[in-house]
Design a protein around this motif. Structure first.
Motif, PDB file in Angstrom:
ATOM      1  N   GLU A 256      46.662  34.931  45.739  1.00  0.00           N
ATOM      2  CA  GLU A 256      46.852  36.147  44.927  1.00  0.00           C
ATOM      3  C   GLU A 256      47.182  37.347  45.830  1.00  0.00           C
ATOM      4  OE1 GLU A 256      46.982  36.472  41.748  1.00  0.00           O
ATOM      5  OE2 GLU A 256      45.645  35.056  40.721  1.00  0.00           O
ATOM      6  N   ILE A 257      46.463  37.475  46.914  1.00  0.00           N
ATOM      7  CA  ILE A 257      46.737  38.582  47.851  1.00  0.00           C
ATOM      8  C   ILE A 257      48.123  38.431  48.465  1.00  0.00           C
ATOM      9  CG2 ILE A 257      46.035  39.635  50.036  1.00  0.00           C
ATOM     10  CD1 ILE A 257      43.147  38.858  49.366  1.00  0.00           C
ATOM     11  N   GLU A 258      48.447  37.209  48.847  1.00  0.00           N
ATOM     12  CA  GLU A 258      49.752  36.963  49.471  1.00  0.00           C
ATOM     13  C   GLU A 258      50.892  37.291  48.513  1.00  0.00           C
ATOM     14  OE1 GLU A 258      52.406  35.870  52.506  1.00  0.00           O
ATOM     15  OE2 GLU A 258      50.269  36.374  52.533  1.00  0.00           O
ATOM     16  N   ALA A 259      50.713  37.044  47.231  1.00  0.00           N
ATOM     17  CA  ALA A 259      51.744  37.378  46.235  1.00  0.00           C
ATOM     18  C   ALA A 259      51.842  38.884  46.028  1.00  0.00           C
ATOM     19  CB  ALA A 259      51.429  36.680  44.914  1.00  0.00           C
ATOM     20  N   TRP A 260      50.730  39.602  46.200  1.00  0.00           N
ATOM     21  CA  TRP A 260      50.699  41.053  45.995  1.00  0.00           C
ATOM     22  C   TRP A 260      51.307  41.840  47.154  1.00  0.00           C
ATOM     23  CZ3 TRP A 260      47.764  44.624  48.927  1.00  0.00           C
ATOM     24  CH2 TRP A 260      47.701  45.918  48.435  1.00  0.00           C
ATOM     25  N   LEU A 261      51.177  41.335  48.371  1.00  0.00           N
ATOM     26  CA  LEU A 261      51.594  42.097  49.541  1.00  0.00           C
ATOM     27  C   LEU A 261      53.073  42.503  49.507  1.00  0.00           C
ATOM     28  CD1 LEU A 261      49.510  40.298  52.302  1.00  0.00           C
ATOM     29  CD2 LEU A 261      49.319  42.703  51.602  1.00  0.00           C
ATOM     30  N   PRO A 262      54.016  41.626  49.156  1.00  0.00           N
ATOM     31  CA  PRO A 262      55.403  42.088  49.060  1.00  0.00           C
ATOM     32  C   PRO A 262      55.603  43.171  47.996  1.00  0.00           C
ATOM     33  CG  PRO A 262      55.317  39.696  49.172  1.00  0.00           C
ATOM     34  CD  PRO A 262      53.920  40.164  48.958  1.00  0.00           C
ATOM     35  N   ILE A 322      42.257  43.805  43.187  1.00  0.00           N
ATOM     36  CA  ILE A 322      40.996  43.079  42.995  1.00  0.00           C
ATOM     37  C   ILE A 322      40.644  43.011  41.512  1.00  0.00           C
ATOM     38  CG2 ILE A 322      38.533  43.065  43.487  1.00  0.00           C
ATOM     39  CD1 ILE A 322      40.264  42.268  45.873  1.00  0.00           C
ATOM     40  N   ASP A 323      40.855  44.108  40.791  1.00  0.00           N
ATOM     41  CA  ASP A 323      40.609  44.099  39.341  1.00  0.00           C
ATOM     42  C   ASP A 323      41.480  43.057  38.653  1.00  0.00           C
ATOM     43  OD1 ASP A 323      38.759  46.109  39.604  1.00  0.00           O
ATOM     44  OD2 ASP A 323      40.118  47.721  39.008  1.00  0.00           O
ATOM     45  N   ARG A 324      42.714  42.953  39.112  1.00  0.00           N
ATOM     46  CA  ARG A 324      43.639  41.980  38.521  1.00  0.00           C
ATOM     47  C   ARG A 324      43.188  40.544  38.797  1.00  0.00           C
ATOM     48  NH1 ARG A 324      49.715  42.882  40.327  1.00  0.00           N
ATOM     49  NH2 ARG A 324      49.342  41.249  41.875  1.00  0.00           N
ATOM     50  N   ILE A 325      42.699  40.295  40.011  1.00  0.00           N
ATOM     51  CA  ILE A 325      42.214  38.958  40.358  1.00  0.00           C
ATOM     52  C   ILE A 325      40.980  38.609  39.531  1.00  0.00           C
ATOM     53  CG2 ILE A 325      41.206  37.555  42.196  1.00  0.00           C
ATOM     54  CD1 ILE A 325      42.972  39.101  44.179  1.00  0.00           C
ATOM     55  N   ARG A 326      40.088  39.568  39.393  1.00  0.00           N
ATOM     56  CA  ARG A 326      38.882  39.319  38.601  1.00  0.00           C
ATOM     57  C   ARG A 326      39.212  39.037  37.137  1.00  0.00           C
ATOM     58  NH1 ARG A 326      35.608  44.302  41.430  1.00  0.00           N
ATOM     59  NH2 ARG A 326      34.415  43.060  42.972  1.00  0.00           N
ATOM     60  N   PHE A 332      35.249  33.822  39.150  1.00  0.00           N
ATOM     61  CA  PHE A 332      35.116  34.095  40.577  1.00  0.00           C
ATOM     62  C   PHE A 332      34.152  35.267  40.772  1.00  0.00           C
ATOM     63  CE2 PHE A 332      39.570  32.515  42.116  1.00  0.00           C
ATOM     64  CZ  PHE A 332      39.275  31.252  41.632  1.00  0.00           C
ATOM     65  N   GLU A 333      33.301  35.147  41.777  1.00  0.00           N
ATOM     66  CA  GLU A 333      32.448  36.269  42.175  1.00  0.00           C
ATOM     67  C   GLU A 333      32.940  36.769  43.543  1.00  0.00           C
ATOM     68  OE1 GLU A 333      27.825  37.287  43.460  1.00  0.00           O
ATOM     69  OE2 GLU A 333      28.279  35.385  42.429  1.00  0.00           O
TER      70      GLU A 333
END
Length: 446
Positions: A256-262, A322-326, A332-333
């Motif tokens: 998820e982070i890797e997709a967000w970085l670009p 982070i809100d989007r991932i949650r 996930f915690e």
């Protein structure tokens, strides 16, 4: 402040006297002397937080070989800076030529993180191969230190009648790291000490890779994401109530982070700054206890910060991720923290020192300066600018065209330097020195 980096260069041709000074200094640039100093510097290991031997060596060299006032500036028992000055007749500005002196690899501890074995460009032992010099930090930062020293040496040797003061400084703690076991040295700690303890100039030139003139550089934000589970045991059957892995969900968080970085990079790119971001480390469990899965998996990343964006705003953008991932993974915690930050820094492209370095670039290239490539690399120039000093970054092509292909893979030890490339760039720095320090301070306000 003008934000465009593609504005035309303000032309101010040298008169006959300055032309003679410039040619005299360039004629004294000595590639063999530069190479010998570079070799000596590579052979002095200077990892972040342990720069004292290299800085003391450079203070002695500036004083004894170049022939200018110089001293070692201690910061702690193990780290410190070198500062030298060649004073002019008065009435001019103070120009700082600057480079960090620390390297980013600890050969005795960083395998396998830098690769399965140490390459020649990762070892603090110099090898000369024709025009190339190979060894840890050869191209960054050791040839920067040796290159600026050669510029100062040529100017002094040529007897250029400067009005302003030529200052040259090399600091530890320049790498984008924070060495917890070494008094948290890093993140420009050395140059902050240098500037606040006597080296504050009117203008500064930072020597770094890339044959271009940069008026700005990014800062950085460091984030840690902690994915929580329960402490477990390898003998527990999958699906057993009360056991949750932290490692498996962390793999999804990484994606998820890797997709967000670009997305972040595209949204925050402007000027000459391309603020990239990379996941750099993952930590979980104890390899001595593989039977016991960890209750926490930590993900670490560096996100670069455009000078026109505050670290607090980058933190807000990351919080939204982070809100989007949650929301996408309610089972996930996880929690997170921004554990390091440094704002980006910019100088108006119309400022004298930017324009002077561009004129130097044009002098060497014999053509107009057209555009500044996008860049995401961070240097001490960022903090120099944030402390109110107009600063230009200029450098040399990297990696060298003749570098062995196997040493161009990844970042490596930033350890292949071309003597010819650095000497070419040094001529542009000489131009900026003559252009800047043979005038009154008032003339530089054009």
């Amino acid at each position: 402040m003008t934000t465009s980096t593609d504005i035309p260069t303000r032309h101010l041709p040298f008169d006959a006297e300055r032309r003679e000074m410039y040619e005299a200094a360039c004629a004294r640039l000595d590639p063999n002397r530069f190479r010998d100093l570079l070799v000596a510097l590579i052979d002095i290991h200077s990892p972040t937080g342990r720069e004292r031997p290299a800085s003391e060596f450079m203070a002695d060299y500036l004083r004894g070989t170049v022939g200018i006032d110089a001293r070692y500036q201690p910061v702690s028992e193990h780290t410190g800076n070198a500062l030298g000055e060649h004073r002019g007749s008065g009435g001019g500005s103070r120009l700082l030529l600057y480079a960090p002196i620390d390297t980013h690899i600890d050969p005795e501890a960083d395998v396998p993180w830098v690769g399965p074995e140490l390459r020649p460009d990762m070892i603090p032992r110099a090898v000369v191969d024709g025009d190339l010099v190979i060894g840890l930090g050869a191209s960054n930062p050791k040839c920067m230190v040796a290159g600026l020293t050669e510029v100062a040496h040529a100017v002094v040797e040529a007897g250029i009648p400067l009005r302003g003061d030529l200052t040259i400084g090399f600091a530890g703690g320049g790498m984008p790291v924070s060495m917890s076991a070494r008094d948290n040295v890093g993140m420009s700690s050395g140059v902050f000490h240098l500037l606040t303890h006597g080296a504050m100039p009117d203008h500064a030139v930072v020597f770094k890779p890339w044959w271009a003139v940069y008026p700005e550089e990014p800062g950085m934000c460091w984030f840690k994401v902690s994915v929580r589970g329960t402490f477990g045991y390898a003998g527990i059957s999958r699906g057993t109530p009360g056991f949750r892995s932290s490692i498996v969900p962390a793999a999804t968080v990484v994606q998820e982070i890797e997709a967000w970085l670009p997305e972040y990079t595209a949204r925050n790119t402007s000027g000459s700054t391309l603020p990239e971001g990379w996941i750099s480390a993952i930590r979980s469990g104890n390899p001595d206890k593989p039977a016991f899965p960890s209750a926490t998996t930590e993900i670490f990343l560096d996100v670069r910060v455009n000078p026109r964006t505050a670290p607090a705003d980058v933190r807000h953008q990351f919080a939204r991720l982070i809100d989007r991932i949650r929301a996408a993974h309610p089972d996930f915690e996880l929690d997170w923290d921004m554990y390091g930050s440094l704002p980006g820094g910019a100088t108006d492209p119309e400022n004298w020192i930017i324009q002077s370095c561009r004129r130097g670039w044009e002098e060497v290239e014999g053509r107009p300066y057209e555009s500044t490539p996008l860049l995401g690399g961070q240097t001490d120039g960022t903090l120099i600018r944030r402390l109110g000093v107009p600063c230009a970054r200029i450098g040399y092509p990297w990696p060298p065209a003749a570098a062995p292909a196997e040493l161009n893979e990844g970042l490596g030890g930033m350890g292949v330097a071309s003597v010819g490339d650095v000497m070419t760039a040094a001529r542009a720095v000489v131009y900026a020195v003559v252009d800047t320090l043979t005038r009154t301070r008032e003339e530089l306000e054009l």
